[in-house]
Design an enzyme around this catalytic site. Structure first.
Site, mmCIF file in Angstrom:
data_model
loop_
_atom_site.group_PDB
_atom_site.id
_atom_site.type_symbol
_atom_site.label_atom_id
_atom_site.label_comp_id
_atom_site.label_asym_id
_atom_site.label_seq_id
_atom_site.Cartn_x
_atom_site.Cartn_y
_atom_site.Cartn_z
ATOM 1 N N ARG A 1 -5.314 8.894 -8.925
ATOM 2 C CA ARG A 1 -4.231 7.893 -9.017
ATOM 3 C C ARG A 1 -3.950 7.514 -10.469
ATOM 4 O O ARG A 1 -2.832 7.159 -10.824
ATOM 5 C CB ARG A 1 -4.558 6.659 -8.173
ATOM 6 C CG ARG A 1 -5.884 6.016 -8.512
ATOM 7 C CD ARG A 1 -6.248 4.939 -7.499
ATOM 8 N NE ARG A 1 -7.644 4.582 -7.618
ATOM 9 C CZ ARG A 1 -8.101 3.334 -7.562
ATOM 10 N NH1 ARG A 1 -7.285 2.329 -7.395
ATOM 11 N NH2 ARG A 1 -9.392 3.101 -7.665
ATOM 12 N N PHE B 1 0.605 3.588 4.403
ATOM 13 C CA PHE B 1 1.802 2.744 4.354
ATOM 14 C C PHE B 1 2.993 3.497 3.767
ATOM 15 O O PHE B 1 4.131 3.036 3.840
ATOM 16 C CB PHE B 1 1.528 1.464 3.552
ATOM 17 C CG PHE B 1 0.224 0.807 3.906
ATOM 18 C CD1 PHE B 1 -0.214 0.783 5.221
ATOM 19 C CD2 PHE B 1 -0.584 0.246 2.924
ATOM 20 C CE1 PHE B 1 -1.430 0.209 5.556
ATOM 21 C CE2 PHE B 1 -1.798 -0.329 3.254
ATOM 22 C CZ PHE B 1 -2.225 -0.352 4.569
ATOM 23 N N GLU C 1 7.078 -2.307 3.202
ATOM 24 C CA GLU C 1 7.241 -0.892 2.857
ATOM 25 C C GLU C 1 8.523 -0.292 3.420
ATOM 26 O O GLU C 1 9.133 0.579 2.783
ATOM 27 C CB GLU C 1 6.026 -0.092 3.356
ATOM 28 C CG GLU C 1 4.706 -0.468 2.681
ATOM 29 C CD GLU C 1 4.030 -1.685 3.305
ATOM 30 O OE1 GLU C 1 4.544 -2.211 4.309
ATOM 31 O OE2 GLU C 1 2.988 -2.122 2.777
ATOM 32 N N SER D 1 -3.680 -0.983 -7.804
ATOM 33 C CA SER D 1 -4.320 0.118 -7.069
ATOM 34 C C SER D 1 -3.627 1.446 -7.334
ATOM 35 O O SER D 1 -4.251 2.491 -7.357
ATOM 36 C CB SER D 1 -4.271 -0.158 -5.561
ATOM 37 O OG SER D 1 -5.033 -1.293 -5.253
ATOM 38 N N HIS E 1 -4.871 6.657 -2.238
ATOM 39 C CA HIS E 1 -5.912 6.322 -1.272
ATOM 40 C C HIS E 1 -5.813 7.177 -0.005
ATOM 41 O O HIS E 1 -6.094 6.715 1.095
ATOM 42 C CB HIS E 1 -5.862 4.834 -0.922
ATOM 43 C CG HIS E 1 -6.235 3.929 -2.074
ATOM 44 N ND1 HIS E 1 -5.635 4.013 -3.313
ATOM 45 C CD2 HIS E 1 -7.139 2.919 -2.170
ATOM 46 C CE1 HIS E 1 -6.152 3.106 -4.118
ATOM 47 N NE2 HIS E 1 -7.066 2.436 -3.459
ATOM 48 N N ASP F 1 -12.915 0.957 2.989
ATOM 49 C CA ASP F 1 -11.869 0.236 3.732
ATOM 50 C C ASP F 1 -11.782 0.669 5.190
ATOM 51 O O ASP F 1 -11.248 -0.056 6.033
ATOM 52 C CB ASP F 1 -10.497 0.423 3.070
ATOM 53 C CG ASP F 1 -10.294 -0.520 1.889
ATOM 54 O OD1 ASP F 1 -11.069 -1.505 1.800
ATOM 55 O OD2 ASP F 1 -9.397 -0.281 1.076
#
Lengths: 320, 281
Positions: free
Chosen positions: A13, A86, A61, A40, A112, A120
């Site tokens: 990322r 998402f 979103e 993030s 992610h 998570d």
């Protein structure tokens, strides 16, 4: 071919975030949208440098995808940022109608992804996203393997006209592809040559596949390792030329078996060159909380699993 | 400037087109497009007046329009054709194989005037916000218009968009709700009541105007007023009361005419109530 060296582990990322900032400097039409995950997604540097071109949409979103589609009307090149789940499952119809069917120049950037998201747990571990995105006509689907490649891919998709899904991850991961390597959409990368088995991997599991090839080499098995960073369009030529040489296939990915890279390759080889194949992927199961390495082990995506799949598929080839 | 009488004449022809197109396709929607025909005619022929002969997807340097409730396609296609975007004879291909006039608008079919596919509800306001933000970034002072259905407001994405537009001061946007009070399964108030929309939009931070959408003078005047309220820090919302199926007595205010084609006899009666003003296709 020499072994690949890890230049120092970095999260993919961050490769995206650094490249996005460069794109901001390079292209006045690049805009970025984020749904409350700026840190993030490593989009904060862009947001700080180009506040007028950064749109914080909040935790919304669906609206983000629609706004991104609208921004293309006026010539903007929008990059959306949120987690993979998402970016896809939550907004599938928005992407389907306003981006893919409408063929808008939106870059859907998803972090992610996969089981290496870790702690998570299953709600956030997107293991279906490649499948969903590759089913959409007009959509290009890219899953780079390390920091450098994610950086290069981010730069490349800005120049590509059309909707793109760019998938990357959370953990620090070995960074081993050359920083100056050009990223060509749809062009698979031959990382290691071999005659006994073709290992096609995408994302984080490319590194694992290289490690598996090393172990196989010690057993006298020469595996070919090919990085399929672009799942759609698939580099059929490169895949088939390797398969015709080795006569058996292993695919490796952090994704469901259904709909993933292995599924795309299987569709290709069953038509063009049927050979034994093993898929290292999640088999119809949601993930769970845990450390990335623990999860890779439990869900059989680890280096020994790739080694075992290669040994197994070579056995099947011999029995044919 | 168009005279009100002329705009009304065009709207009557558009209503004829809608009836004939949906009848010809044996499928499609008549109620919604009939009710919003006056608005769409006023918008294109008087308010926006875009260049129909040099359509560009980017729409830079002109006002642009998005139809969020894509099932109003028959009315929109008719207005686009009558305004000059394409030959109105093409209206005969509506919903047929190979047509650019898809059941719901499809922007990649090459039909000039259409910039976004719609049909799956609730997406147009977000798209319009994006296009309005692009205009701001491009320093293009033209406006973005969006038409939505009232039943469509039951889709949650609208409320995300309704929240964002005032927060980002998207004040170059005029959204219009076709408030006919009807949806497929019945009156909106029976399916899922929307409550006091004027109060809701106002509390979300929009400048809200109301109008009766089946009176051409009022439509033109209110849209001009809406234009005046743009660029003052708030997005503008027009709550447009209309009658579904307006123009044909047995269709008016009847939700059963949401998505049913008229049969031969019904078409005959309907057309007898709508004078051919510009020539049928």
């Amino acid at each position: 071919m020499s072994d690949y060296q890890n230049f120092g582990s970095k999260d993919t990322r961050s490769g995206f975030g650094e490249a996005l900032l460069e794109l901001g400097r390079q292209y006045p039409d690049v805009v970025a949208l984020c749904a409350d995950l700026t840190g993030s997604l490593k989009m904060d540097a862009f947001a700080k440098a180009f506040p007028a071109r950064f749109i914080q949409v909040g935790i919304a979103e669906a609206n983000m995808m629609g706004i991104a589609a609208g921004l293309t009307i006026g010539g903007k090149i929008p990059f959306t940022g949120t987690f993979a789940n998402f970016s896809t499952a939550r907004v599938y119809d928005q992407i389907r109608q306003s981006i893919a069917y409408s063929n808008k120049n939106v870059k859907i950037c998803a972090s992610h992804a996969g089981i290496t998201l870790g702690e998570d747990g299953a709600t956030h571990q997107s293991l279906e996203d490649i499948g969903m995105m590759k089913m959409l006509p007009n959509m290009t689907v890219i899953n780079p393997c390390d920091f450098n490649q994610t950086h290069a891919a981010t730069l490349a998709i800005a120049k590509h006209v059309g909707p793109v899904y760019l998938r990357f991850g959370r953990p620090k991961w070995p960074n081993f592809t050359p920083a100056d390597q050009e990223f060509i959409i749809g062009k698979a990368l031959l990382l290691k040559e071999g005659n006994d088995v073709s290992i096609f991997a995408t994302g984080h599991l490319v590194w694992n596949s290289l490690q598996a090839a090393k172990q196989l080499n010690e057993q006298g098995i020469h595996a070919e390792v090919i990085d399929i960073h672009t799942i759609k369009p698939l580099d059929a030529e490169r895949i088939l030329s390797s398969v015709r040489k080795t006569g058996c296939v292993v695919s490796a990915e952090e994704h469901m078996r259904n709909g993933g890279l292995g599924d795309s390759i299987a569709q290709l080889i069953v038509r063009e060159c049927p050979v034994p194949m093993e898929m290292v992927a999640i088999n119809d199961h949601f993930g769970e909380s845990g450390k990335p390495e623990e999860l890779l082990k439990k869900y059989k995506l680890d280096i020994p699993d790739i080694v075992a799949a290669a040994v197994n598929v070579i056995e099947r080839k011999k029995k044919k | 400037m168009q005279s009100i009488q002329n705009l009304e004449k065009i709207a009557t022809q558009v209503r004829r087109d809608i009836i004939r197109m949906v009848h010809g396709a044996s499928s499609g929607h008549v109620g919604g497009p009939m009710g919003s025909a006056d608005f769409l005619v006023a918008l294109y022929f008087e308010i926006m007046q875009p260049d129909p002969h040099h359509f560009s997807m980017d729409g830079v340097g002109e006002d642009i329009f998005f139809l969020s409730n894509g099932h109003l396609s028959a009315g929109w296609y008719s207005v686009l054709a009558r305004y000059g975007y394409f030959d109105f004879k093409e209206l005969a291909t509506f919903r047929k194989m190979g047509s650019r006039l898809q059941g719901h608008p499809a922007c990649h079919e090459g039909l000039p005037g259409i910039r976004m596919s719609s049909g799956s509800l609730g997406q147009g306001l977000s798209v319009s916000i994006g296009a309005a933000l692009a205009k701001k970034l491009n320093k293009d002072e033209h406006l973005v218009y969006c038409l939505m259905g009232d039943g469509e407001l039951e889709e949650g994405q609208n409320w995300e968009a309704l929240m964002l537009a005032p927060a980002h001061e998207v004040d170059n946007l005029i959204a219009v709700v076709d408030y006919n009070g009807q949806q497929i399964d019945g009156p909106v108030d029976a399916v899922l009541p929307l409550g006091d929309l004027e109060e809701k939009f106002t509390s979300f931070g929009w400048k809200v105007l109301t109008m009766y959408g089946n009176d051409m003078t009022e439509v033109v005047d209110t849209l001009k007023k809406a234009q005046w309220f743009t660029n003052q820090g708030k997005p503008v919302m027009v709550l447009m009361k209309t009658h579904m199926g307006y123009g044909v007595d047995f269709m008016t205010d009847n939700h059963e005419w949401h998505g049913v084609p008229p049969n031969d006899e019904q078409m005959k009666i309907a057309l007898s109530q709508l004078q051919e003003t510009l020539g049928d296709y």
